[in-house]
Design a protein around this motif. Structure first.
Motif, short mmCIF file in Angstrom:
data_model
loop_
_atom_site.label_atom_id
_atom_site.label_comp_id
_atom_site.label_asym_id
_atom_site.label_seq_id
_atom_site.Cartn_x
_atom_site.Cartn_y
_atom_site.Cartn_z
N ALA A 285 0.81 -1.22 0.00
CA ALA A 285 0.00 0.00 0.00
C ALA A 285 0.84 1.27 0.00
CB ALA A 285 -0.92 0.01 1.22
N LEU A 343 -5.93 5.14 2.46
CA LEU A 343 -4.97 4.95 3.55
C LEU A 343 -5.33 5.76 4.80
CD1 LEU A 343 -1.63 4.99 1.54
CD2 LEU A 343 -2.95 3.02 2.30
N ILE A 355 -5.36 6.72 10.35
CA ILE A 355 -5.01 5.68 9.39
C ILE A 355 -6.16 4.68 9.32
CG2 ILE A 355 -3.41 3.77 8.95
CD1 ILE A 355 -1.23 5.57 10.17
N LEU A 360 -1.93 -1.55 8.56
CA LEU A 360 -0.96 -0.52 8.24
C LEU A 360 -0.55 0.25 9.48
CD1 LEU A 360 0.68 1.10 6.19
CD2 LEU A 360 -1.36 2.48 5.74
#
Length: 372
Positions: A285, A343, A355, A360
């Protein structure tokens, strides 16, 4: 040793009762349940809400996952309703009518050219018309619960007319049609529900997904004790759940990792889980991001981080972008780019973002600790 991947469902205390109160009040036709992905929204729907509506209330239920066709969610919604109508009416699409008939020749016995369309439609019917027709035909006076999973897929300027038409269609069926919306993207959901000018603002009430805590961890611990002879530390498993951002799906994956290892070593299992995530492509990503984009993500990964537009936040990011003094305008551009890629998302507080993907977030926090 045979291992079942079907972990027992852990109920969300009080949530079903709250949903039932909204519908029985007659004040709202819909309920929205917003939470990040992997928090258990769909599990609640399938294990609690749908069985309750069918078995206790006697309603017909329809479940549609719009995320499965997020490239064309409006078409997915219409086709799913038409498929349900097909099922109910045992092949209604096959009952066709001659919409247009014209002779190819004036001679006796001339062939006829016909356009065949499903009963109830005109040729080339607009998608909004198909939606209204199918929804009304499916409900047909019966109490109905329509569940739309990941409904934020419908958000966006290109689908404003469709969403407005959907609002009109459900309003016409008030008293028989009840809608349950789930979603995970705050940006998309704000466009549809959370601001007063949003098309569905007045039709639905927002409920919170109750977070799972120590009782959930203890339930997973009991599962392990029943399936494995290895002793697992309650304290270690609770700490791991915190490290996993309190994400139920991730703890379930960790429990299965412990079950396979059969040694009760929680830190080892957590490291193995993180390694498997990384190998599966957790870093993909971030490909193609600029230094400023990385700096923004690094700031948002910090617990209790300052505002991205405040002096402290700008100073934090400037240290991570060599030779550049980061300005508010630059951060705004980075935010738009990161939000478009899914994201980051606004929290609902002015100028505040977070986020979107828990994986992530964990990845960035781990990198911050190791200095990478």
């Amino acid at each position: 040793m045979g291992i079942s991947v079907d972990l027992p469902y852990f109920p969300r205390t009080g949530l079903l009762e709250d949903v039932a109160k909204v519908y029985s009040s007659g004040l709202k036709q819909g309920v929205t349940l917003f939470a990040p992905r992997r928090q258990g929204k769909t599990s609640f729907v399938k294990h609690e809400l749908l069985p309750f509506a069918r078995e206790t209330l006697g309603w017909q239920t329809i479940y549609i996952d719009l995320w499965a066709r997020r490239d064309a969610p409006d078409l997915a919604l219409v086709e799913a309703l038409e498929a349900e109508l097909e099922r109910q009416r045992s092949g209604w699409r096959r009952k066709l009518k001659l919409a247009k008939v014209k002779a190819r020749a004036k001679t006796p016995g001339a062939d006829l050219e016909a356009t065949m369309v499903p009963v109830g439609f005109e040729a080339e019917d607009a998608l909004e018309n198909r939606l209204a027709h199918a929804l009304a035909a499916v409900v047909d006076g019966k109490p109905t619960l329509l569940v739309l999973d990941e409904v934020q897929s419908l958000a966006g300027v290109k689908r404003e007319n469709f969403v407005a038409a959907f609002r009109t269609a459900i309003q016409k069926l008030a008293g028989n049609l009840f809608v349950f919306y789930t979603g995970s993207s705050r940006d998309g959901l704000n466009q549809m529900f959370r601001v007063q000018r949003a098309p569905l603002f007045e039709s639905a009430m927002s409920l919170l997904l109750p977070p799972l805590g120590t009782a959930f961890v203890d339930d997973r611990l009991a599962f392990l004790a029943d399936r494995s002879r290895a002793r697992v530390s309650r304290k270690a498993l609770r700490e791991a759940f915190v490290a996993l951002g309190g994400t139920p799906e991730y703890l379930n994956e960790l429990v299965l990792t412990l079950l396979i290892a059969n040694d009760g070593n929680v830190p080892k299992a957590l490291a193995a889980w993180q390694a498997a995530r990384k190998e599966a492509g957790a870093h993909i990503a971030l490909d193609g991001l600029r230094p400023l984009d990385h700096a923004v993500l690094a700031l948002l990964a910090e617990p209790n981080h300052p505002s991205v537009y405040g002096a402290d936040g700008l100073a934090f990011m400037s240290k991570r972008v060599p030779g550049q003094v980061v300005k508010t305008s630059s951060v705004q551009g980075a935010m738009r780019k990161l939000a478009k890629r899914g994201l980051v998302a606004p929290t609902g507080r002015t100028g505040d973002y977070e986020i979107e993907d828990p994986v992530l977030l964990l990845q960035l926090r781990a990198e911050a600790k190791t200095g990478k």
